[in-house]
Design a protein around this motif. Structure first.
Motif, PDB file in Angstrom:
ATOM      1  N   UNK A   6      45.247  35.984  34.450  1.00  0.00           N
ATOM      2  CA  UNK A   6      45.559  35.889  33.088  1.00  0.00           C
ATOM      3  C   UNK A   6      44.700  35.932  32.401  1.00  0.00           C
ATOM      4  N   UNK A   7      43.882  36.394  32.504  1.00  0.00           N
ATOM      5  CA  UNK A   7      43.390  37.150  31.117  1.00  0.00           C
ATOM      6  C   UNK A   7      43.952  38.596  30.922  1.00  0.00           C
ATOM      7  N   UNK A   8      44.473  39.069  31.689  1.00  0.00           N
ATOM      8  CA  UNK A   8      45.353  40.025  31.156  1.00  0.00           C
ATOM      9  C   UNK A   8      46.797  39.764  30.200  1.00  0.00           C
ATOM     10  N   UNK A   9      47.207  38.880  30.350  1.00  0.00           N
ATOM     11  CA  UNK A   9      48.232  38.452  29.772  1.00  0.00           C
ATOM     12  C   UNK A   9      46.921  38.157  27.902  1.00  0.00           C
ATOM     13  N   UNK A  10      45.867  37.245  28.485  1.00  0.00           N
ATOM     14  CA  UNK A  10      46.083  36.107  27.144  1.00  0.00           C
ATOM     15  C   UNK A  10      45.599  37.990  26.018  1.00  0.00           C
ATOM     16  N   UNK A  67      55.711  39.776  39.498  1.00  0.00           N
ATOM     17  CA  UNK A  67      55.352  39.996  38.529  1.00  0.00           C
ATOM     18  C   UNK A  67      54.328  38.294  38.955  1.00  0.00           C
ATOM     19  N   UNK A  68      55.581  37.461  37.752  1.00  0.00           N
ATOM     20  CA  UNK A  68      56.091  36.396  36.999  1.00  0.00           C
ATOM     21  C   UNK A  68      54.840  35.818  39.013  1.00  0.00           C
ATOM     22  N   UNK A  69      55.750  35.792  39.624  1.00  0.00           N
ATOM     23  CA  UNK A  69      54.867  34.574  40.513  1.00  0.00           C
ATOM     24  C   UNK A  69      53.363  35.295  41.542  1.00  0.00           C
ATOM     25  N   UNK A  70      53.179  35.768  41.067  1.00  0.00           N
ATOM     26  CA  UNK A  70      51.853  36.475  41.849  1.00  0.00           C
ATOM     27  C   UNK A  70      50.824  35.382  40.532  1.00  0.00           C
ATOM     28  N   UNK A 199      39.598  46.378  38.832  1.00  0.00           N
ATOM     29  CA  UNK A 199      39.935  47.539  38.445  1.00  0.00           C
ATOM     30  C   UNK A 199      40.939  48.053  38.050  1.00  0.00           C
ATOM     31  N   UNK A 200      41.687  47.021  37.282  1.00  0.00           N
ATOM     32  CA  UNK A 200      42.519  47.295  36.591  1.00  0.00           C
ATOM     33  C   UNK A 200      42.433  47.497  35.069  1.00  0.00           C
ATOM     34  N   UNK A 201      41.146  46.847  34.944  1.00  0.00           N
ATOM     35  CA  UNK A 201      40.219  47.172  33.664  1.00  0.00           C
ATOM     36  C   UNK A 201      39.877  48.933  33.698  1.00  0.00           C
ATOM     37  N   UNK A 202      39.521  49.214  34.436  1.00  0.00           N
ATOM     38  CA  UNK A 202      38.813  50.621  34.734  1.00  0.00           C
ATOM     39  C   UNK A 202      39.789  51.507  35.367  1.00  0.00           C
ATOM     40  N   UNK A 203      40.603  51.306  35.393  1.00  0.00           N
ATOM     41  CA  UNK A 203      41.738  51.971  35.875  1.00  0.00           C
ATOM     42  C   UNK A 203      41.786  52.169  34.287  1.00  0.00           C
ATOM     43  N   UNK A 204      42.702  51.298  34.122  1.00  0.00           N
ATOM     44  CA  UNK A 204      43.055  51.495  33.041  1.00  0.00           C
ATOM     45  C   UNK A 204      42.633  52.420  32.289  1.00  0.00           C
ATOM     46  N   UNK A 229      48.443  48.127  41.932  1.00  0.00           N
ATOM     47  CA  UNK A 229      47.241  48.621  41.502  1.00  0.00           C
ATOM     48  C   UNK A 229      47.832  49.290  40.184  1.00  0.00           C
ATOM     49  N   UNK A 230      48.825  49.811  40.300  1.00  0.00           N
ATOM     50  CA  UNK A 230      49.064  50.295  39.336  1.00  0.00           C
ATOM     51  C   UNK A 230      50.006  50.074  37.671  1.00  0.00           C
ATOM     52  N   UNK A 231      50.741  49.004  38.261  1.00  0.00           N
ATOM     53  CA  UNK A 231      51.225  48.001  37.309  1.00  0.00           C
ATOM     54  C   UNK A 231      50.380  47.263  36.485  1.00  0.00           C
ATOM     55  N   UNK A 232      49.287  47.201  37.301  1.00  0.00           N
ATOM     56  CA  UNK A 232      48.977  46.261  36.306  1.00  0.00           C
ATOM     57  C   UNK A 232      46.967  46.533  35.949  1.00  0.00           C
ATOM     58  N   UNK A 233      46.610  48.518  36.007  1.00  0.00           N
ATOM     59  CA  UNK A 233      46.423  49.010  35.393  1.00  0.00           C
ATOM     60  C   UNK A 233      47.255  49.764  34.162  1.00  0.00           C
TER      61      UNK A 233
END
Length: 535
Positions: A6-10, A67-70, A199-204, A229-233
């Protein structure tokens, strides 16, 4: 750094809530709208009695509800069990039973996939933990029961979004991915929110998905690490993500151009289908990084041609255990080096890649091939309910034994060569079959080549399967004569057969050639007379 999903959303709500997060068909979904969707999904899960420690199977094509379910499942402390939409009754049944999922979320109709028919072929008694089935896009015609369980609608519009902060445990298992196993079914790889978010932050950052104008096309299914992993990045970096429910080459080519996509990730076969339908010169001028995983052996020449057309292809490396996009070849490398699998780890100095001699156990210097071992922040928690497999895969010092053959380069990057199971010991040497295949594919008339090892008269020998170009004719004896002139005797195939296509498997991460089936075919043909010519 926060490690809750959720920190990605925030992070985006605080800076640009009205910016586009996802594009699904003609619909643009902002970060604020996705936050609301996820909060309604949390409320829906609460109504189903799903909470901490529960497991929920998600059997959906790529769509924003996946993604919402995840995100929602992670927030309530539950685990998402990713179910490949290509799975059928035996595979789905195995996965639901092994994971202990209480709830299965699916959609009943999607193109040619008969979800209800697949469920009908399953034994309800083999799934004691499964309590209910939820249907997305339910209608009055939706059955009241499936697999002997009650059916509940995924009716988010009926739910008031939950409020408050995310108090879930970022170190607990948030998702189960499948990976190949030695038994009849796959192993289940456990990952927490912590590894996925870090990993998402690092890839981004490493891949430029946080740069101005970045846009990603999500071609791969979310049920596999390569797709998720691609969509999260991209989501972490703030790059709008164009969603496609299933991959189609011409459609992907159109979306890449229409949305001025800068980043995408896929298999070599996906790029082949895209580029076959794209205009000849610089078809995607906005492209910055098109990463690919090589699952077939015939892409090198095609990749060179694509790079000459301005396609920024780069080889990747990853797995369910260390996550996809673990590394990528730097775009500054020459094309031949850039299109090899492997690269520079996204975690940079926080990750270590080392190579171990499979015979002596010694660690090897740059340039020498051995098993790839990895220590990194993205390592998995282990295999679900399989301590023996986990202990076998993870060395005492915490390094993951990948089972892949590769070597280090002097510049700090590494190269993936093949699976260890594909490597062949010939004449006392460990030989990568790709070496032999590369020579065969240089012959006039050869479109593709696959080499496998079989036992002949008590000794390991290689045999080859060739696909010829249209109109070409080659004799087995001619191929073997050319090979004898160019490679060591132990690398010369004992037999050469001509085929129209190779057996492949459609995994969640791409199309892979099934070498085991080629071995079976070779054994079946060894008793047959030598073919005089190919056709």
């Amino acid at each position: 750094m926060k490690t809750h999903l959720w920190s990605l959303i925030d992070a985006h709500l605080a800076e640009h809530p009205d910016a586009v997060a996802f594009i699904e068909g003609e619909r643009a979904i902002t970060h604020a709208e996705f936050d609301l969707l996820c909060r309604r999904t949390v409320a829906w899960l609460d109504a189903q009695g799903i909470g901490k420690g529960d497991r929920v199977g998600v059997w959906l094509v790529n769509r924003v509800e996946w993604l919402a379910l995840f995100f929602a499942l992670a927030r309530v402390g539950a685990t998402l069990v990713s179910v490949n939409t290509r799975y059928r009754s035996e595979e789905v049944s195995y996965l639901i039973e092994k994971s202990g999922a209480r709830l299965l979320v699916l959609q009943l109709g999607f193109r040619k996939i008969d979800f209800a028919g697949i469920l009908d072929a399953m034994d309800p008694a083999s799934l004691p933990a499964l309590q209910a089935i939820a249907v997305v896009d339910a209608s009055p015609a939706t059955p009241a029961r499936l697999l002997g369980r009650p059916v509940v609608p995924f009716d988010l519009h009926m739910r008031e979004p939950v409020q408050g902060l995310d108090e879930s445990d970022p170190t607990a298992c948030a998702i189960l991915f499948t990976t190949s196993g030695t038994t009849k079914g796959p192993k289940l790889v456990m990952h927490p929110q912590r590894t996925l978010v870090d990993h998402a932050w690092r890839c981004a950052h490493a891949y430029g998905m946080d740069a101005d104008g970045a846009v990603m096309l999500a071609m791969l299914p979310f049920c596999g690490v390569f797709g998720l992993n691609g969509v999260l990045a991209a989501f972490a970096g703030g790059a709008p993500v164009v969603l496609v429910d299933t991959f189609d080459g011409p459609q992907a080519a159109r979306l890449l151009a229409d949305h001025r996509v800068t980043h995408t990730f896929g298999s070599d076969e996906m790029y082949r289908r895209i580029l076959d339908t794209a205009p000849a010169d610089r078809p995607f001028p906005a492209a910055r990084l098109f990463g690919f995983g090589a699952f077939t052996s015939s892409f090198s020449e095609y990749a060179h041609e694509a790079c000459a057309r301005g396609i920024p292809l780069a080889g990747l490396y990853g797995s369910s255990e260390v996550l996809a996009l673990f590394s990528c070849q730097p775009m500054t490398l020459p094309v031949q080096a850039r299109i090899e699998g492997g690269g520079l780890p996204v975690a940079r100095g926080d990750a270590t890649v080392r190579i171990r001699d499979v015979q002596t156990g010694a660690l090897l210097p740059a340039g020498q091939s051995g098993e790839i071992e990895i220590g990194a922040p993205s390592l998995f928690l282990g295999y679900d309910h399989d301590q023996d497999a986990t202990a076998e895969a993870v060395r005492p010092d915490g390094f993951f034994r990948t089972g892949d053959l590769g070597h280090l380069r002097a510049d700090g990057t590494f190269v993936y060569e093949s699976r260890m199971g594909d490597a062949i010991r010939l004449g006392g040497f460990l030989v990568n079959p790709v070496e032999i295949e590369a020579v065969l594919k240089r012959f006039d008339g050869v479109a593709d080549a696959q080499v496998v090892a079989v036992e002949i008269d008590g000794q390991t020998r290689v045999v080859a399967f060739l696909i010829l170009t249209d109109g070409a004719r080659l004799a087995e004896t001619d191929v073997m004569a050319q090979m004898r002139a160019q490679v060591a005797p132990f690398k010369v195939p004992t037999r050469v057969w001509f085929v129209d296509a190779y057996p492949v498997t459609l995994s969640s991460n791409g199309v892979k050639t099934q070498r085991n089936k080629l071995r079976d075919l070779a054994l079946a043909r060894l008793a047959e007379p030598v073919a005089a010519a190919g056709a």
